[in-house]
Write a protein that holds these residues in place. Structure first.
Motif, PDB file in Angstrom:
ATOM      1  N   GLN A   1      31.992  39.443  42.747  1.00 14.32           N
ATOM      2  CA  GLN A   1      32.481  40.768  43.151  1.00 14.32           C
ATOM      3  C   GLN A   1      33.966  40.914  42.801  1.00 14.32           C
ATOM      4  O   GLN A   1      34.711  39.939  42.856  1.00 14.32           O
ATOM      5  N   SER A   2      34.388  42.129  42.477  1.00 11.28           N
ATOM      6  CA  SER A   2      35.800  42.361  42.159  1.00 11.28           C
ATOM      7  C   SER A   2      36.656  42.134  43.407  1.00 11.28           C
ATOM      8  O   SER A   2      36.180  42.285  44.537  1.00 11.28           O
ATOM      9  N   LEU A   3      37.907  41.809  43.188  1.00  8.55           N
ATOM     10  CA  LEU A   3      38.830  41.569  44.296  1.00  8.55           C
ATOM     11  C   LEU A   3      38.972  42.811  45.169  1.00  8.55           C
ATOM     12  O   LEU A   3      38.957  42.714  46.395  1.00  8.55           O
ATOM     13  N   ALA A   4      39.083  43.981  44.560  1.00  6.40           N
ATOM     14  CA  ALA A   4      39.252  45.217  45.333  1.00  6.40           C
ATOM     15  C   ALA A   4      38.049  45.474  46.228  1.00  6.40           C
ATOM     16  O   ALA A   4      38.188  45.771  47.416  1.00  6.40           O
ATOM     17  N   ALA A   5      36.847  45.359  45.661  1.00  3.68           N
ATOM     18  CA  ALA A   5      35.634  45.597  46.450  1.00  3.68           C
ATOM     19  C   ALA A   5      35.480  44.530  47.528  1.00  3.68           C
ATOM     20  O   ALA A   5      35.141  44.839  48.671  1.00  3.68           O
ATOM     21  N   ALA A   6      35.738  43.272  47.182  1.00  2.00           N
ATOM     22  CA  ALA A   6      35.603  42.185  48.162  1.00  2.00           C
ATOM     23  C   ALA A   6      36.593  42.346  49.310  1.00  2.00           C
ATOM     24  O   ALA A   6      36.244  42.116  50.467  1.00  2.00           O
ATOM     25  N   THR A   7      37.796  42.765  49.002  1.00  3.49           N
ATOM     26  CA  THR A   7      38.796  42.983  50.053  1.00  3.49           C
ATOM     27  C   THR A   7      38.336  44.070  51.014  1.00  3.49           C
ATOM     28  O   THR A   7      38.442  43.927  52.231  1.00  3.49           O
ATOM     29  N   TRP A   8      37.807  45.169  50.463  1.00  2.19           N
ATOM     30  CA  TRP A   8      37.289  46.252  51.304  1.00  2.19           C
ATOM     31  C   TRP A   8      36.124  45.752  52.154  1.00  2.19           C
ATOM     32  O   TRP A   8      36.069  46.018  53.359  1.00  2.19           O
TER      33      TRP A   8
ATOM     34  N   THR B   1      29.151  50.095  61.629  1.00  2.00           N
ATOM     35  CA  THR B   1      27.725  50.244  61.924  1.00  2.00           C
ATOM     36  C   THR B   1      26.874  50.091  60.672  1.00  2.00           C
ATOM     37  O   THR B   1      25.657  50.282  60.723  1.00  2.00           O
ATOM     38  N   LEU B   2      27.496  49.759  59.546  1.00  2.00           N
ATOM     39  CA  LEU B   2      26.775  49.659  58.279  1.00  2.00           C
ATOM     40  C   LEU B   2      26.135  48.279  58.117  1.00  2.00           C
ATOM     41  O   LEU B   2      26.709  47.268  58.508  1.00  2.00           O
ATOM     42  N   SER B   3      24.983  48.259  57.484  1.00  4.23           N
ATOM     43  CA  SER B   3      24.307  46.994  57.180  1.00  4.23           C
ATOM     44  C   SER B   3      24.955  46.361  55.952  1.00  4.23           C
ATOM     45  O   SER B   3      25.692  47.015  55.207  1.00  4.23           O
ATOM     46  N   ALA B   4      24.657  45.110  55.723  1.00  2.00           N
ATOM     47  CA  ALA B   4      25.173  44.410  54.548  1.00  2.00           C
ATOM     48  C   ALA B   4      24.723  45.113  53.271  1.00  2.00           C
ATOM     49  O   ALA B   4      25.530  45.322  52.357  1.00  2.00           O
ATOM     50  N   THR B   5      23.472  45.491  53.196  1.00  2.00           N
ATOM     51  CA  THR B   5      22.941  46.155  52.011  1.00  2.00           C
ATOM     52  C   THR B   5      23.657  47.481  51.752  1.00  2.00           C
ATOM     53  O   THR B   5      24.030  47.780  50.615  1.00  2.00           O
ATOM     54  N   HIS B   6      23.873  48.257  52.800  1.00  2.00           N
ATOM     55  CA  HIS B   6      24.553  49.543  52.657  1.00  2.00           C
ATOM     56  C   HIS B   6      26.001  49.349  52.217  1.00  2.00           C
ATOM     57  O   HIS B   6      26.504  50.071  51.346  1.00  2.00           O
ATOM     58  N   MET B   7      26.681  48.390  52.796  1.00  2.00           N
ATOM     59  CA  MET B   7      28.073  48.138  52.437  1.00  2.00           C
ATOM     60  C   MET B   7      28.200  47.725  50.968  1.00  2.00           C
ATOM     61  O   MET B   7      29.078  48.204  50.253  1.00  2.00           O
ATOM     62  N   LEU B   8      27.310  46.851  50.510  1.00  2.00           N
ATOM     63  CA  LEU B   8      27.362  46.421  49.110  1.00  2.00           C
ATOM     64  C   LEU B   8      27.056  47.581  48.170  1.00  2.00           C
ATOM     65  O   LEU B   8      27.667  47.700  47.103  1.00  2.00           O
TER      66      LEU B   8
ATOM     67  N   LEU C   1      27.753  50.743  48.713  1.00  2.00           N
ATOM     68  CA  LEU C   1      28.968  51.560  48.662  1.00  2.00           C
ATOM     69  C   LEU C   1      30.025  50.921  47.763  1.00  2.00           C
ATOM     70  O   LEU C   1      30.684  51.604  46.982  1.00  2.00           O
ATOM     71  N   ALA C   2      30.177  49.619  47.877  1.00  2.00           N
ATOM     72  CA  ALA C   2      31.159  48.923  47.038  1.00  2.00           C
ATOM     73  C   ALA C   2      30.783  49.027  45.561  1.00  2.00           C
ATOM     74  O   ALA C   2      31.642  49.263  44.716  1.00  2.00           O
ATOM     75  N   GLU C   3      29.506  48.860  45.252  1.00  2.00           N
ATOM     76  CA  GLU C   3      29.036  48.959  43.868  1.00  2.00           C
ATOM     77  C   GLU C   3      29.208  50.372  43.315  1.00  2.00           C
ATOM     78  O   GLU C   3      29.471  50.548  42.126  1.00  2.00           O
ATOM     79  N   ALA C   4      29.066  51.378  44.160  1.00  2.00           N
ATOM     80  CA  ALA C   4      29.194  52.775  43.726  1.00  2.00           C
ATOM     81  C   ALA C   4      30.657  53.198  43.604  1.00  2.00           C
ATOM     82  O   ALA C   4      30.929  54.320  43.193  1.00  2.00           O
ATOM     83  N   GLY C   5      31.567  52.326  43.993  1.00  2.80           N
ATOM     84  CA  GLY C   5      32.980  52.638  43.862  1.00  2.80           C
ATOM     85  C   GLY C   5      33.552  53.385  45.049  1.00  2.80           C
ATOM     86  O   GLY C   5      34.648  53.932  44.961  1.00  2.80           O
ATOM     87  N   PHE C   6      32.844  53.405  46.180  1.00  2.00           N
ATOM     88  CA  PHE C   6      33.345  54.094  47.370  1.00  2.00           C
ATOM     89  C   PHE C   6      34.183  53.183  48.243  1.00  2.00           C
ATOM     90  O   PHE C   6      34.638  53.574  49.291  1.00  2.00           O
TER      91      PHE C   6
END
Length: 151
Positions: A118-125, A136-143, A145-150
């Motif tokens: 994972q990129s540093l920016a996404a991993a930090t978020w 309240t987000l699940s692991a799948t939902h969080m990943l 969002l990170a993949e979509a650039g949110f």
């Protein structure tokens, strides 16, 4: 990095660096208690450092449950200093991209597992957001969002 030395036959032991980990302070209200960003996808190398970095006041980790997709070739037992830890596999969607750390009868922690690449920016978020007690987000939902650039 070399650890305690050289064994007969020239074999060496290595210790993983300190894990990249965030934990929820106090009691969280969501599905996650923090996040872990392993450096590689070999649980047998990463788990001892993760377990060794946890607060011993919480108890002893006796078992972990991991996602079969993220850890397809994981051994059923991983050796950590002082004790082996049982590894259970799960293919339940709600447990995808997560690791459950079980402390015997004391309780458990559920952590988001951030893919090693994972990129540093996404991993930090992800590390920050997963440790937020109000998350309240699940692991799948969080990943997702990170993949979509949110992130």
């Amino acid at each position: 990095m070399p650890a305690d030395g050289v064994f007969p036959g020239g074999a060496r032991t290595y210790r993983m660096p300190v894990p990249r980990l965030t934990l929820t302070a106090g009691v969280g209200h969501g599905p996650l208690d923090g996040a872990w960003w392993p450096r590689c996808d070999l649980l047998e190398l990463e788990l001892p450092a993760l377990v060794g970095s946890l607060d011993p006041d919480l108890g002893t980790v006796t078992r972990v449950t991991v996602d079969t997709v993220a850890w397809p070739d994981v051994p059923r037992t991983v050796s950590t200093p002082g004790r082996p830890i049982e590894v259970a596999l799960s293919d339940v969607d709600t447990e995808a991209h997560a690791i459950a750390l079980e402390y015997g009868t004391v309780g458990h922690r559920n952590l988001l597992v951030i893919p090693p690449g994972q990129s540093l920016a996404a991993a930090t978020w992800l590390l920050t957001r997963a440790a937020d007690p109000g998350n309240t987000l699940s692991a799948t939902h969080m990943l997702a969002l990170a993949e979509a650039g949110f992130a």
